[in-house]
Write an enzyme that holds these catalytic residues in place. Structure first.
Site, PDB file in Angstrom:
ATOM      1  N   CYS A 132       0.633   7.354  -1.534  1.00  0.00           N
ATOM      2  CA  CYS A 132       1.155   7.189  -0.522  1.00  0.00           C
ATOM      3  C   CYS A 132       2.561   8.144   0.140  1.00  0.00           C
ATOM      4  O   CYS A 132       3.552   7.804  -1.316  1.00  0.00           O
ATOM      5  CB  CYS A 132       1.427   5.293  -0.371  1.00  0.00           C
ATOM      6  SG  CYS A 132       2.081   5.248   1.619  1.00  0.00           S
TER       7      CYS A 132
ATOM      8  N   CYS B 123       8.609   3.315  -0.384  1.00  0.00           N
ATOM      9  CA  CYS B 123       9.059   1.847  -0.611  1.00  0.00           C
ATOM     10  C   CYS B 123       9.910   1.620  -2.551  1.00  0.00           C
ATOM     11  O   CYS B 123       8.613   1.523  -2.775  1.00  0.00           O
ATOM     12  CB  CYS B 123       8.195   0.686  -0.313  1.00  0.00           C
ATOM     13  SG  CYS B 123       6.989   1.243   1.553  1.00  0.00           S
TER      14      CYS B 123
ATOM     15  N   CYS C 151       7.486  -0.071  -4.863  1.00  0.00           N
ATOM     16  CA  CYS C 151       5.803   0.138  -5.308  1.00  0.00           C
ATOM     17  C   CYS C 151       5.135   0.987  -5.846  1.00  0.00           C
ATOM     18  O   CYS C 151       5.871   2.001  -5.966  1.00  0.00           O
ATOM     19  CB  CYS C 151       4.854   0.152  -3.418  1.00  0.00           C
ATOM     20  SG  CYS C 151       3.167   0.606  -2.782  1.00  0.00           S
TER      21      CYS C 151
ATOM     22  N   CYS D 163      -8.893 -10.062   2.349  1.00  0.00           N
ATOM     23  CA  CYS D 163      -7.472  -8.615   2.345  1.00  0.00           C
ATOM     24  C   CYS D 163      -8.264  -7.549   1.972  1.00  0.00           C
ATOM     25  O   CYS D 163      -7.741  -7.668   0.425  1.00  0.00           O
ATOM     26  CB  CYS D 163      -6.672  -9.781   1.861  1.00  0.00           C
ATOM     27  SG  CYS D 163      -6.580 -11.480   2.878  1.00  0.00           S
TER      28      CYS D 163
ATOM     29  N   CYS E 180      -8.919 -10.010   7.226  1.00  0.00           N
ATOM     30  CA  CYS E 180      -7.468  -9.542   6.944  1.00  0.00           C
ATOM     31  C   CYS E 180      -7.129  -8.402   6.926  1.00  0.00           C
ATOM     32  O   CYS E 180      -8.531  -7.543   5.222  1.00  0.00           O
ATOM     33  CB  CYS E 180      -6.769 -10.561   6.182  1.00  0.00           C
ATOM     34  SG  CYS E 180      -4.677  -9.644   6.025  1.00  0.00           S
TER      35      CYS E 180
ATOM     36  N   CYS F 270       0.081 -11.472   9.920  1.00  0.00           N
ATOM     37  CA  CYS F 270       0.915 -12.294   8.830  1.00  0.00           C
ATOM     38  C   CYS F 270       1.527 -11.082   8.340  1.00  0.00           C
ATOM     39  O   CYS F 270       1.728 -10.180   8.291  1.00  0.00           O
ATOM     40  CB  CYS F 270      -0.335 -11.452   8.016  1.00  0.00           C
ATOM     41  SG  CYS F 270      -0.095 -11.649   6.201  1.00  0.00           S
TER      42      CYS F 270
ATOM     43  N   ARG G  17       1.823 -18.583   2.411  1.00  0.00           N
ATOM     44  CA  ARG G  17       1.087 -17.993   1.229  1.00  0.00           C
ATOM     45  C   ARG G  17       2.129 -17.481   0.223  1.00  0.00           C
ATOM     46  O   ARG G  17       2.853 -17.450   0.063  1.00  0.00           O
ATOM     47  CB  ARG G  17       0.450 -16.550   1.581  1.00  0.00           C
ATOM     48  CG  ARG G  17      -0.601 -16.564  -0.198  1.00  0.00           C
ATOM     49  CD  ARG G  17      -1.587 -15.197   0.510  1.00  0.00           C
ATOM     50  NE  ARG G  17      -2.252 -15.702   1.667  1.00  0.00           N
ATOM     51  CZ  ARG G  17      -2.014 -15.439   2.636  1.00  0.00           C
ATOM     52  NH1 ARG G  17      -1.279 -14.502   3.282  1.00  0.00           N
ATOM     53  NH2 ARG G  17      -3.108 -15.715   3.861  1.00  0.00           N
TER      54      ARG G  17
HETATM   55  N1  SAM Z   1       0.682   0.654   2.733  1.00  0.00           N
HETATM   56  C1  SAM Z   1       0.439  -0.212   3.834  1.00  0.00           C
HETATM   57  C2  SAM Z   1       2.247  -1.013   4.363  1.00  0.00           C
HETATM   58  O1  SAM Z   1       3.340  -1.087   3.789  1.00  0.00           O
HETATM   59  O2  SAM Z   1       2.297  -2.040   5.588  1.00  0.00           O
HETATM   60  C3  SAM Z   1      -0.230  -2.118   2.941  1.00  0.00           C
HETATM   61  C4  SAM Z   1      -0.349  -2.288   1.381  1.00  0.00           C
HETATM   62  S1  SAM Z   1       1.204  -1.906   1.158  1.00  0.00           S
HETATM   63  C5  SAM Z   1       1.202  -2.664  -0.562  1.00  0.00           C
HETATM   64  C6  SAM Z   1       1.402  -4.311   1.881  1.00  0.00           C
HETATM   65  C7  SAM Z   1       2.663  -4.945   1.156  1.00  0.00           C
HETATM   66  O3  SAM Z   1       2.649  -4.873  -0.432  1.00  0.00           O
HETATM   67  C8  SAM Z   1       4.259  -4.156   1.680  1.00  0.00           C
HETATM   68  O4  SAM Z   1       4.460  -4.442   2.994  1.00  0.00           O
HETATM   69  C9  SAM Z   1       4.754  -5.344   0.369  1.00  0.00           C
HETATM   70  O5  SAM Z   1       5.194  -6.138   0.681  1.00  0.00           O
HETATM   71  C10 SAM Z   1       3.881  -5.748  -0.890  1.00  0.00           C
HETATM   72  N2  SAM Z   1       3.810  -5.193  -2.303  1.00  0.00           N
HETATM   73  C11 SAM Z   1       3.637  -3.727  -2.376  1.00  0.00           C
HETATM   74  N3  SAM Z   1       4.260  -3.693  -3.766  1.00  0.00           N
HETATM   75  C12 SAM Z   1       4.658  -4.891  -4.058  1.00  0.00           C
HETATM   76  C13 SAM Z   1       5.772  -5.038  -5.082  1.00  0.00           C
HETATM   77  N4  SAM Z   1       5.525  -4.710  -6.484  1.00  0.00           N
HETATM   78  N5  SAM Z   1       5.625  -6.767  -4.894  1.00  0.00           N
HETATM   79  C14 SAM Z   1       5.940  -7.779  -4.229  1.00  0.00           C
HETATM   80  N6  SAM Z   1       5.688  -6.808  -3.146  1.00  0.00           N
HETATM   81  C15 SAM Z   1       4.522  -6.190  -3.069  1.00  0.00           C
HETATM   82 FE1  SF4 Z   2       2.990   2.696   0.836  1.00  0.00          FE
HETATM   83 FE2  SF4 Z   2       3.578   1.119  -0.613  1.00  0.00          FE
HETATM   84 FE3  SF4 Z   2       4.766   1.638   1.013  1.00  0.00          FE
HETATM   85 FE4  SF4 Z   2       2.373   0.237   1.560  1.00  0.00          FE
HETATM   86  S1  SF4 Z   2       4.156  -0.651   0.603  1.00  0.00           S
HETATM   87  S2  SF4 Z   2       3.833   1.993   2.665  1.00  0.00           S
HETATM   88  S3  SF4 Z   2       1.376   1.148   0.414  1.00  0.00           S
HETATM   89  S4  SF4 Z   2       4.330   2.905  -0.947  1.00  0.00           S
END
Ligand code: SAM
Ligand code: SF4
Ligand code: DTB
Length: 344
Positions: free
Chosen positions: A62, A66, A69, A106, A138, A198, A270
């Site tokens: 990606c 973030c 992530c 989901c 979802c 959500c 949740r």
């Molecule tokens: N890429 C898309 C986005 O960011 O909207 C969808 C997938 S992203 C992995 C979905 C959500 O998972 C993120 O917004 C975050 O809140 C949660 N998430 C991701 N990594 C995480 C982690 N290490 N611990 C807790 N929540 C996490």
């Molecule tokens: Fe990409 Fe992870 Fe951020 Fe979703 S949470 S936009 S998968 S870096």
């Protein structure tokens, strides 16, 4: 004699101030839990837990940054990359989830945003076919445009997950590649397409109570309030900038759930990522305080989740049951197996 710090029960039509949310979070813990539990019982069946199961349909690589992530291409994490899953593979996983007692499936993609083309067409097809199985659907695909939201709605999408993640004042410390207002705009598009929202956040990103109050005030101020609100605890992933961040004390997690319940009485809350690190008593307190949904299945997107048999046993011990919808049969084989027959 401790001072009483009652706050008025939230009226969803009046958005709470950040200060009100902060005061709620700071209340004596058990008073807060008691108030939340009371409100919970007025709006929900206190024995029912909604069960969702996740599948990562496109993993890793990606472009976003973030800092929590595993799937950001910017960090060297144990998570590999895989292309978009085949529709049939996804359907097999959805059938398995349904057999294990999930009523919502989901699907997550590590995209910054949805792009029109063959991959989005395939995701729309996944939604249509998962919905045909009798599951709620979802997806979480990043940002999206109005016509894309409309296509998902037409295919039968019930929920779109897009988290605000944290309070506005802390957000820039965690994510630099998209703004808080981008996230709010995505939620508006989802809402306008008639899809349930959500949206929630992550605890333990180095934020303080003020940022958690900001997050609560922002979510509770959405009109209408989100139908579904995930409270994640940071899953520490090696190689991410937040890998060494200290976990929050369990009391702060319970506070957050309870305050969310008081401020958003009708929302399904949740207890999401992070349950593998939580003991059963803390999870029980979260359910008492208003959490009424979990992710089930061995995996979240890229990290482990408690085992289905462990979860079934936990629910049975607490006298809780997977939500059964009146219009469909929700298989509860795993939960039934774990139920002590002497309980009747
Ligand atoms: N890429 C898309 C986005 O960011 O909207 C969808 C997938 S992203 C992995 C979905 C959500 O998972 C993120 O917004 C975050 O809140 C949660 N998430 C991701 N990594 C995480 C982690 N290490 N611990 C807790 N929540 C996490
Ligand atoms: Fe990409 Fe992870 Fe951020 Fe979703 S949470 S936009 S998968 S870096
Ligand atoms: C949400 O709030 N939590 C889920 C879902 N929405 C997509 C994701 C949790 C991800 C935890 C880390 C991982 O498994 O990659």
């Amino acid at each position: 004699m401790p001072e009483r710090t009652d706050t008025a029960v939230a009226d969803p039509r009046t958005p709470p101030s950040i200060e009100a949310a902060e005061a709620l979070l700071a209340r004596p813990l058990l008073e807060l839990v008691f108030e939340a539990a009371t409100i919970h019982r007025q709006h929900h069946d206190p024995r029912a837990i909604q069960c969702s199961q996740l599948l990562s349909v496109k993993t890793g690589g990606c472009p976003e940054d973030c800092k929590y992530c595993s799937q950001s291409a910017r960090y060297d994490t144990p998570t590999g990359r895989s292309p978009l899953a085949e529709v049939d593979e996804v359907l097999d996983a959805a059938r398995q989830a349904q057999a294990n007692g999930a009523d919502r499936f989901c699907m997550g993609a590590a995209w910054r945003q949805v792009k029109d083309g063959a991959e989005f067409d395939a995701v729309v097809e996944m939604v249509r076919r998962v919905k045909d199985l009798g599951l709620e659907t979802c997806v979480t695909l990043g940002m999206l445009q109005d016509h894309q939201a409309a296509r998902l709605a037409e295919a039968g999408l019930d929920f779109y997950n897009h988290n605000l993640d944290t309070g506005r004042s802390h957000y820039g410390n965690v994510i630099g590649t998209r703004t808080y207002d981008d996230r709010l705009a995505t939620l508006e598009r989802v809402r306008a397409a008639g899809i349930h929202v959500c949206s929630g956040g992550i605890l333990g990103l180095g934020e303080g109570p003020r940022a958690r109050a900001e997050l609560l005030a922002e979510l509770a101020g959405l009109d209408p309030q989100p139908e579904s609100l995930p409270i994640n605890q940071l899953v520490h992933v090696a190689g991410t900038p937040l890998a060494e961040e200290q976990a929050l004390p369990w009391t702060e997690v319970v506070r957050m759930i309870a305050a969310a319940r008081v401020l958003m009485p009708r929302t399904v809350i949740r207890l999401s990522a992070g349950r593998t690190e939580m003991d059963e008593a803390t999870q029980a307190l979260c359910f008492l305080a208003g959490a009424n949904s979990i992710f089930v299945g061995d995996e979240l997107l890229t990290t482990p989740n408690p085992s289905p048999s462990g979860d079934a046993a936990l629910l049975a011990r607490l006298g809780l049951e997977p939500l059964r919808r009146p219009d469909r049969t929700c298989s509860t084989a795993a939960a039934t197996d774990a139920h002590d027959p002497s309980d009747g």
